[in-house]
Design a protein around this motif. Structure first.
Motif, mmCIF file in Angstrom:
data_model
loop_
_atom_site.group_PDB
_atom_site.id
_atom_site.type_symbol
_atom_site.label_atom_id
_atom_site.label_comp_id
_atom_site.label_asym_id
_atom_site.label_seq_id
_atom_site.Cartn_x
_atom_site.Cartn_y
_atom_site.Cartn_z
ATOM 1 N N ALA A 64 0.827 -1.204 0.000
ATOM 2 C CA ALA A 64 0.000 0.000 0.000
ATOM 3 C C ALA A 64 0.862 1.254 0.000
ATOM 4 O O ALA A 64 0.492 2.285 -0.579
ATOM 5 N N GLN A 65 2.017 1.170 0.652
ATOM 6 C CA GLN A 65 2.936 2.303 0.705
ATOM 7 C C GLN A 65 3.970 2.248 -0.417
ATOM 8 O O GLN A 65 4.899 3.060 -0.437
ATOM 9 N N GLN A 66 3.830 1.262 -1.323
ATOM 10 C CA GLN A 66 4.721 1.065 -2.470
ATOM 11 C C GLN A 66 6.177 0.869 -2.031
ATOM 12 O O GLN A 66 7.109 1.254 -2.734
ATOM 13 N N ALA A 67 6.350 0.252 -0.864
ATOM 14 C CA ALA A 67 7.696 -0.065 -0.365
ATOM 15 C C ALA A 67 8.039 -1.489 -0.790
ATOM 16 O O ALA A 67 8.082 -2.412 0.028
ATOM 17 N N TYR A 68 8.284 -1.663 -2.083
ATOM 18 C CA TYR A 68 8.446 -3.010 -2.629
ATOM 19 C C TYR A 68 9.756 -3.662 -2.195
ATOM 20 O O TYR A 68 9.845 -4.885 -2.131
ATOM 21 N N ARG A 69 10.767 -2.863 -1.893
ATOM 22 C CA ARG A 69 12.009 -3.448 -1.366
ATOM 23 C C ARG A 69 11.722 -4.154 -0.040
ATOM 24 O O ARG A 69 12.220 -5.254 0.211
ATOM 25 N N ARG A 70 10.918 -3.525 0.811
ATOM 26 C CA ARG A 70 10.554 -4.152 2.090
ATOM 27 C C ARG A 70 9.667 -5.374 1.848
ATOM 28 O O ARG A 70 9.755 -6.362 2.582
ATOM 29 N N SER A 71 8.816 -5.333 0.829
ATOM 30 C CA SER A 71 7.967 -6.490 0.509
ATOM 31 C C SER A 71 8.822 -7.700 0.146
ATOM 32 O O SER A 71 8.523 -8.827 0.558
ATOM 33 N N VAL A 72 9.894 -7.460 -0.624
ATOM 34 C CA VAL A 72 10.794 -8.556 -0.997
ATOM 35 C C VAL A 72 11.442 -9.146 0.250
ATOM 36 O O VAL A 72 11.526 -10.373 0.411
ATOM 37 N N VAL A 73 11.893 -8.288 1.146
ATOM 38 C CA VAL A 73 12.525 -8.753 2.388
ATOM 39 C C VAL A 73 11.516 -9.522 3.240
ATOM 40 O O VAL A 73 11.830 -10.587 3.792
ATOM 41 N N LEU A 74 10.299 -9.000 3.361
ATOM 42 C CA LEU A 74 9.270 -9.645 4.181
ATOM 43 C C LEU A 74 8.943 -11.042 3.658
ATOM 44 O O LEU A 74 8.899 -12.011 4.430
ATOM 45 N N LEU A 75 8.700 -11.141 2.352
ATOM 46 C CA LEU A 75 8.304 -12.430 1.797
ATOM 47 C C LEU A 75 9.460 -13.426 1.832
ATOM 48 O O LEU A 75 9.269 -14.605 2.175
ATOM 49 N N SER A 76 10.664 -12.979 1.499
ATOM 50 C CA SER A 76 11.836 -13.869 1.557
ATOM 51 C C SER A 76 12.049 -14.369 2.980
ATOM 52 O O SER A 76 12.245 -15.568 3.213
ATOM 53 N N SER A 77 11.982 -13.455 3.947
ATOM 54 C CA SER A 77 12.210 -13.818 5.348
ATOM 55 C C SER A 77 11.083 -14.699 5.869
ATOM 56 O O SER A 77 11.328 -15.659 6.615
ATOM 57 N N GLY A 78 9.835 -14.384 5.481
ATOM 58 C CA GLY A 78 8.693 -15.174 5.944
ATOM 59 C C GLY A 78 8.727 -16.602 5.438
ATOM 60 O O GLY A 78 8.525 -17.551 6.208
ATOM 61 N N LEU A 79 9.005 -16.763 4.147
ATOM 62 C CA LEU A 79 9.067 -18.114 3.584
ATOM 63 C C LEU A 79 10.184 -18.928 4.240
ATOM 64 O O LEU A 79 10.007 -20.112 4.556
ATOM 65 N N MET A 80 11.326 -18.293 4.465
ATOM 66 C CA MET A 80 12.451 -18.999 5.069
ATOM 67 C C MET A 80 12.159 -19.349 6.525
ATOM 68 O O MET A 80 12.415 -20.477 6.973
ATOM 69 N N ALA A 81 11.614 -18.396 7.284
ATOM 70 C CA ALA A 81 11.347 -18.634 8.705
ATOM 71 C C ALA A 81 10.309 -19.728 8.902
ATOM 72 O O ALA A 81 10.469 -20.629 9.737
ATOM 73 N N ILE A 82 9.234 -19.678 8.120
ATOM 74 C CA ILE A 82 8.183 -20.698 8.239
ATOM 75 C C ILE A 82 8.715 -22.055 7.795
ATOM 76 O O ILE A 82 8.365 -23.096 8.360
ATOM 77 N N GLY A 83 9.590 -22.052 6.778
ATOM 78 C CA GLY A 83 10.200 -23.311 6.352
ATOM 79 C C GLY A 83 11.055 -23.930 7.447
ATOM 80 O O GLY A 83 10.964 -25.138 7.709
ATOM 81 N N TYR A 84 11.865 -23.101 8.115
ATOM 82 C CA TYR A 84 12.699 -23.606 9.203
ATOM 83 C C TYR A 84 11.850 -24.110 10.370
ATOM 84 O O TYR A 84 12.120 -25.168 10.950
ATOM 85 N N LEU A 85 10.840 -23.316 10.758
ATOM 86 C CA LEU A 85 9.976 -23.723 11.865
ATOM 87 C C LEU A 85 9.256 -25.035 11.550
ATOM 88 O O LEU A 85 9.144 -25.919 12.405
ATOM 89 N N SER A 86 8.770 -25.155 10.313
ATOM 90 C CA SER A 86 8.058 -26.373 9.911
ATOM 91 C C SER A 86 8.984 -27.573 9.931
ATOM 92 O O SER A 86 8.613 -28.663 10.389
ATOM 93 N N LEU A 87 10.213 -27.381 9.424
ATOM 94 C CA LEU A 87 11.186 -28.473 9.421
ATOM 95 C C LEU A 87 11.508 -28.912 10.852
ATOM 96 O O LEU A 87 11.578 -30.115 11.150
ATOM 97 N N LEU A 88 11.675 -27.939 11.731
ATOM 98 C CA LEU A 88 12.005 -28.243 13.126
ATOM 99 C C LEU A 88 10.878 -29.009 13.810
ATOM 100 O O LEU A 88 11.097 -30.036 14.467
ATOM 101 N N THR A 89 9.649 -28.531 13.652
ATOM 102 C CA THR A 89 8.515 -29.162 14.334
ATOM 103 C C THR A 89 8.174 -30.527 13.743
ATOM 104 O O THR A 89 7.857 -31.461 14.483
ATOM 105 N N THR A 90 8.248 -30.660 12.420
ATOM 106 C CA THR A 90 7.946 -31.962 11.820
ATOM 107 C C THR A 90 8.996 -33.001 12.189
ATOM 108 O O THR A 90 8.667 -34.159 12.471
#
Length: 454
Positions: A64-90
């Motif tokens: 909404a604020q057109q901060a696409y650089r932050r969007s890239v960081v958010l999505l990259s970090s989110g996918l990686m963090a959720i992947g690590y958490l899922s791997l750990l818990t499974t």
């Protein structure tokens, strides 16, 4: 709203068809064991600790604020963090299951130990892929294409269901169905990923080098609050049943569960509105359009409260007949229990809709704690009242707590909306229906424009 309604209808259709289908081809015992195995990895859906919703909110704010650089960081970090958490818990979950006699504990006899292990591995992978796809649907929401993201997930669920039907009819077993679920979900995730890269240029920049762990740390507070919401709901759903079973009889459990199912139908329908209005709140508040956010809040509360009130009136009149035919006369709408449960539903839909303003921008931490404490408090009050008042005592506890949450949540929502006042909100909900006429005029104008263009 239409996309969410299609999703709800798809879920209902799958449930209605899959139960008799699996019972017919697998038999009651084998189907029951499949359900038990499916329950174990389903708890892994909490392994993201609420990060999916928290990251999706921040993605919408950044876009909404057109901060696409932050969007890239958010999505990259989110996918990686959720992947690590899922791997750990499974990994942890499977390690524990491989060292304990879970088949004996669950009473699984028809499904062999080797087949159970394959089934659990496939189902765990399936849950992990579901979390990743849910996060990816946040990209569509951030780009104001929320309905497209929901339809992608609905289409994936339908594909899973068709795979289930084909395998079961052709003699497939539990581990084959579980593997099919994981493969179909993986294909759906990959297809969404390709579509996102084609539609949105910033998604093509995703890379592990853009992962920033401080971003994830900053989202842990709202993420954990989403987890608190899930725990509070679990406390209400499971705790109430355990409480009734301990203090009353199994017959009371059946009565309460049947009446609660009718109430939950109202809450699920209201959820179509709240989930649909959620991304619009995020955009309006992130862009500083306070007046738009106020109008959205008023219309959402008005729509859900009036709809709930109408549904309650209908159930008060027809609830007895519905229960009679549904349960074959085994359950009746016991009073004042039924009316108290309906009143609690009305109060719940009011505060839950208003809380969407806070949830949409990750400012719901206080509400989540109030909800958890209120849920435990309602169970405590119910425990005191159940011996004297019966099931009505438990329902009274929920009415008291939901009334308190209306006051707590509205105060916080109005503080966020700044220019809104309680009097203006209530007056608008009761008297302002001009937007419906405006909506009709807009619809007629749009139809006329399309006719001219054609």
């Amino acid at each position: 709203m239409a996309a969410n309604a299609v999703g709800q209808a798809t879920t209902l259709l799958i449930q209605l068809i899959s139960v008799p289908l699996l019972l017919y081809y697998w038999g009651t015992a084998y189907y029951g064991e499949w359900l038990l195995l499916f329950t174990v990895p389903s708890y892994l859906s909490l392994s993201d600790v609420g990060l999916v919703s928290a990251v999706a909110n921040e993605l919408a704010v950044s876009s909404a604020q057109q901060a696409y650089r932050r969007s890239v960081v958010l999505l990259s970090s989110g996918l990686m963090a959720i992947g690590y958490l899922s791997l750990l818990t499974t990994t942890g979950c499977y390690t524990v299951l491989s060292t304990v006699p879970y088949q004996h504990w669950l009473g699984i006899q028809r499904i062999t130990e080797e087949e159970s292990a394959r089934t659990l591995i496939a189902l765990m992978a399936y849950v992990v892929l579901c979390l990743q796809q849910e996060l990816l649907s946040g990209v569509y929401r951030a780009e104001e294409q929320y309905a497209t993201g929901r339809l992608w997930i609905t289409a994936t669920r339908l594909a899973e269901f068709f795979a289930l039907v084909l395998l079961v009819v052709s003699g497939g077993e539990a581990h084959q169905v579980a593997l099919a679920f994981a493969l179909v979900r993986g294909a759906g995730l990959l297809s969404m990923w390709v579509d996102c890269r084609r539609r949105f240029t910033w998604v093509r920049q995703l890379h592990p080098r853009y992962v920033e762990w401080p971003v994830i740390r900053n989202l842990l507070s709202p993420a954990m609050s989403f987890l608190v919401f899930a725990l509070a709901n679990a406390a209400v759903l499971q705790g109430s049943i355990l409480l009734i079973g301990a203090l009353l009889t199994p017959v009371h459990v059946v009565t309460y569960t049947a009446l609660r199912t009718l109430n939950n139908a109202i809450r699920q329908l209201v959820g179509v509105v709240t989930f649909s209005i959620w991304p619009e709140f995020t955009l309006a508040i992130a862009q500083g359009f306070t007046h738009t956010a106020i109008k959205l809040h008023r219309r959402a509360c008005q729509l859900t409260v009036w709809f709930t009130a109408g549904a309650i009136a209908g159930l008060e009149l027809l609830g007895g007949s519905i229960l009679h035919y549904w349960t074959n006369g085994a359950v009746e709408p016991e009073q004042p229990l039924f009316t108290l449960m309906l009143l609690a539903t009305l109060l719940y839909t009011f505060w839950n809709t208003s809380a969407t303003t806070l949830i949409a921008v990750n400012r719901h931490q206080s509400v989540a704690l109030w909800f958890l404490m209120g849920s435990l408090g309602a169970l405590g009050l119910g425990a005191l009242l159940l011996p004297q008042w019966g099931l009505a005592g438990l329902a009274t506890g929920f009415v008291v707590v939901d009334a308190l949450l209306v006051w707590v949540v509205l105060r916080q929502s109005l503080r966020l909306l700044e220019e809104e006042r309680m009097r203006g909100l209530l007056q608008s909900m009761v008297t302002d229906f001009g937007w419906i006429r405006q909506l009709k005029r807009t619809g007629r104008a749009t139809s006329a424009t399309k006719e001219i263009e054609s």
